[in-house]
Write a protein that holds these residues in place. Structure first.
Motif, PDB file in Angstrom:
ATOM      1  N   ASP A  89       4.725  -1.310  -2.844  1.00 21.81           N
ATOM      2  CA  ASP A  89       5.864  -2.459  -2.712  1.00 21.81           C
ATOM      3  C   ASP A  89       6.159  -2.242  -0.707  1.00 21.81           C
ATOM      4  OD1 ASP A  89       7.270  -0.333  -2.701  1.00 21.81           O
ATOM      5  OD2 ASP A  89       9.448  -1.083  -3.342  1.00 21.81           O
ATOM      6  N   TYR A  90       7.250  -2.883  -0.408  1.00 19.47           N
ATOM      7  CA  TYR A  90       7.668  -3.089   0.867  1.00 19.47           C
ATOM      8  C   TYR A  90       8.391  -2.207   1.551  1.00 19.47           C
ATOM      9  CZ  TYR A  90       3.736  -6.171   2.319  1.00 19.47           C
ATOM     10  OH  TYR A  90       2.277  -7.042   2.200  1.00 19.47           O
ATOM     11  N   GLN A  91       8.922  -1.684   0.362  1.00 21.73           N
ATOM     12  CA  GLN A  91      11.199  -0.663   0.512  1.00 21.73           C
ATOM     13  C   GLN A  91      10.690   0.311   0.126  1.00 21.73           C
ATOM     14  OE1 GLN A  91      12.945  -3.588  -0.930  1.00 21.73           O
ATOM     15  NE2 GLN A  91      12.727  -5.095   0.306  1.00 21.73           N
ATOM     16  N   CYS A  92       9.658   1.387  -0.213  1.00 23.43           N
ATOM     17  CA  CYS A  92       9.600   2.794  -1.052  1.00 23.43           C
ATOM     18  C   CYS A  92      10.511   2.277  -2.049  1.00 23.43           C
ATOM     19  CB  CYS A  92       9.701   3.426   0.241  1.00 23.43           C
ATOM     20  SG  CYS A  92       9.332   3.289   1.914  1.00 23.43           S
ATOM     21  N   SER A  93      10.693   1.281  -3.122  1.00 22.53           N
ATOM     22  CA  SER A  93      11.622   1.681  -4.227  1.00 22.53           C
ATOM     23  C   SER A  93      10.400   1.399  -5.387  1.00 22.53           C
ATOM     24  CB  SER A  93      11.974   0.489  -3.912  1.00 22.53           C
ATOM     25  OG  SER A  93      11.320  -0.594  -4.212  1.00 22.53           O
ATOM     26  N   VAL A  94       9.254   1.303  -5.538  1.00 22.45           N
ATOM     27  CA  VAL A  94       8.435   1.226  -6.418  1.00 22.45           C
ATOM     28  C   VAL A  94       8.452   3.366  -6.950  1.00 22.45           C
ATOM     29  CG1 VAL A  94       6.253   0.524  -7.522  1.00 22.45           C
ATOM     30  CG2 VAL A  94       7.671  -0.893  -6.426  1.00 22.45           C
ATOM     31  N   ALA A  95       7.846   3.700  -7.913  1.00 24.17           N
ATOM     32  CA  ALA A  95       8.098   4.842  -8.207  1.00 24.17           C
ATOM     33  C   ALA A  95       6.730   5.138  -7.832  1.00 24.17           C
ATOM     34  CB  ALA A  95       8.141   5.426  -9.676  1.00 24.17           C
ATOM     35  N   SER A  96       6.207   6.502  -6.927  1.00 18.57           N
ATOM     36  CA  SER A  96       4.365   6.555  -6.804  1.00 18.57           C
ATOM     37  C   SER A  96       4.093   8.033  -6.815  1.00 18.57           C
ATOM     38  CB  SER A  96       4.042   5.365  -5.748  1.00 18.57           C
ATOM     39  OG  SER A  96       3.011   5.881  -5.337  1.00 18.57           O
ATOM     40  N   GLN A  97       3.040   8.312  -7.194  1.00 23.40           N
ATOM     41  CA  GLN A  97       1.842   9.264  -7.219  1.00 23.40           C
ATOM     42  C   GLN A  97       1.604   9.640  -5.959  1.00 23.40           C
ATOM     43  OE1 GLN A  97       3.351  12.071  -8.493  1.00 23.40           O
ATOM     44  NE2 GLN A  97       5.601  10.396  -9.334  1.00 23.40           N
ATOM     45  N   LEU A  98       0.967   8.602  -4.840  1.00 23.54           N
ATOM     46  CA  LEU A  98       0.178   8.352  -4.376  1.00 23.54           C
ATOM     47  C   LEU A  98       1.075   9.197  -2.650  1.00 23.54           C
ATOM     48  CD1 LEU A  98      -0.732   4.335  -4.370  1.00 23.54           C
ATOM     49  CD2 LEU A  98      -2.110   5.774  -5.066  1.00 23.54           C
ATOM     50  N   ALA A  99      -0.185  10.982  -2.866  1.00 24.25           N
ATOM     51  CA  ALA A  99       0.037  11.029  -2.239  1.00 24.25           C
ATOM     52  C   ALA A  99      -0.111  11.185  -0.606  1.00 24.25           C
ATOM     53  CB  ALA A  99       0.241  12.907  -1.690  1.00 24.25           C
ATOM     54  N   LEU A 100       0.508  11.176   0.637  1.00 24.18           N
ATOM     55  CA  LEU A 100      -0.306  11.020   1.663  1.00 24.18           C
ATOM     56  C   LEU A 100      -0.235  12.181   2.370  1.00 24.18           C
ATOM     57  CD1 LEU A 100      -0.766   9.887   4.926  1.00 24.18           C
ATOM     58  CD2 LEU A 100       0.733   9.393   5.385  1.00 24.18           C
ATOM     59  N   ILE A 101      -1.549  13.178   2.513  1.00 19.65           N
ATOM     60  CA  ILE A 101      -1.697  14.812   3.148  1.00 19.65           C
ATOM     61  C   ILE A 101      -2.402  14.823   4.356  1.00 19.65           C
ATOM     62  CG2 ILE A 101      -3.827  15.933   2.643  1.00 19.65           C
ATOM     63  CD1 ILE A 101      -1.673  15.396   0.238  1.00 19.65           C
ATOM     64  N   GLU A 102      -1.800  15.828   5.159  1.00 18.21           N
ATOM     65  CA  GLU A 102      -1.430  15.835   6.489  1.00 18.21           C
ATOM     66  C   GLU A 102      -2.745  16.064   6.842  1.00 18.21           C
ATOM     67  OE1 GLU A 102      -0.575  18.930   9.382  1.00 18.21           O
ATOM     68  OE2 GLU A 102       0.419  18.986   7.857  1.00 18.21           O
ATOM     69  N   GLY A 103      -3.674  15.283   7.908  1.00 12.01           N
ATOM     70  CA  GLY A 103      -5.083  15.270   8.457  1.00 12.01           C
ATOM     71  C   GLY A 103      -5.670  14.445   7.850  1.00 12.01           C
ATOM     72  N   GLU A 104      -5.715  14.065   6.965  1.00  6.74           N
ATOM     73  CA  GLU A 104      -7.006  12.844   5.783  1.00  6.74           C
ATOM     74  C   GLU A 104      -6.631  11.712   6.470  1.00  6.74           C
ATOM     75  OE1 GLU A 104      -6.102  12.839   1.275  1.00  6.74           O
ATOM     76  OE2 GLU A 104      -6.821  15.530   1.382  1.00  6.74           O
ATOM     77  N   CYS A 105      -8.236  11.484   6.090  1.00  6.53           N
ATOM     78  CA  CYS A 105      -7.967   9.845   6.631  1.00  6.53           C
ATOM     79  C   CYS A 105      -7.926   9.363   5.405  1.00  6.53           C
ATOM     80  CB  CYS A 105     -10.052   8.822   7.044  1.00  6.53           C
ATOM     81  SG  CYS A 105      -9.697   7.653   7.205  1.00  6.53           S
TER      82      CYS A 105
END
Length: 102
Positions: free
Chosen positions: A29-45
């Protein structure tokens, strides 16, 4: 589809992350309010697939790419800790690669 309209950071102490560390959580979602397990990993595209916002753990430098494999010349953004939003027109970006600010 707007690309990563909101970039969010997890509220944790700001530490220097090592390559491969989680530096944020992507949300559908656009407000970071929906629970998620999608990690943003340093250095990964990371592609925009499945995420509309990111909750960053600290101030983060991101390269925004028009290609999904991050092979083009990127546009640079410095994003603050917490939930962030891109402006209209940012839907041209298909992927990003980020690292915490030193």
């Amino acid at each position: 589809m707007q690309f990563f309209t909101t970039l969010l950071l997890l509220v944790v102490p700001c530490v220097i992350a090592a390559p491969g560390d989680t530096i944020g959580i992507r949300h559908p979602d656009y407000q970071c309010s929906v629970a998620s397990q999608l990690a943003l990993i340093e250095g990964e595209c990371t592609t925009a697939s499945g995420a509309m916002s990111i909750n960053f753990t600290g101030i983060t430098n991101c390269d925004l790419h028009r290609t999904e494999d991050c092979s083009d010349t990127p546009d640079h953004r410095t994003l603050q800790q917490g939930c962030q939003t891109f402006m209209p027109g940012d839907e041209v970006y298909r992927a990003l690669k980020c690292a915490p600010q030193a």
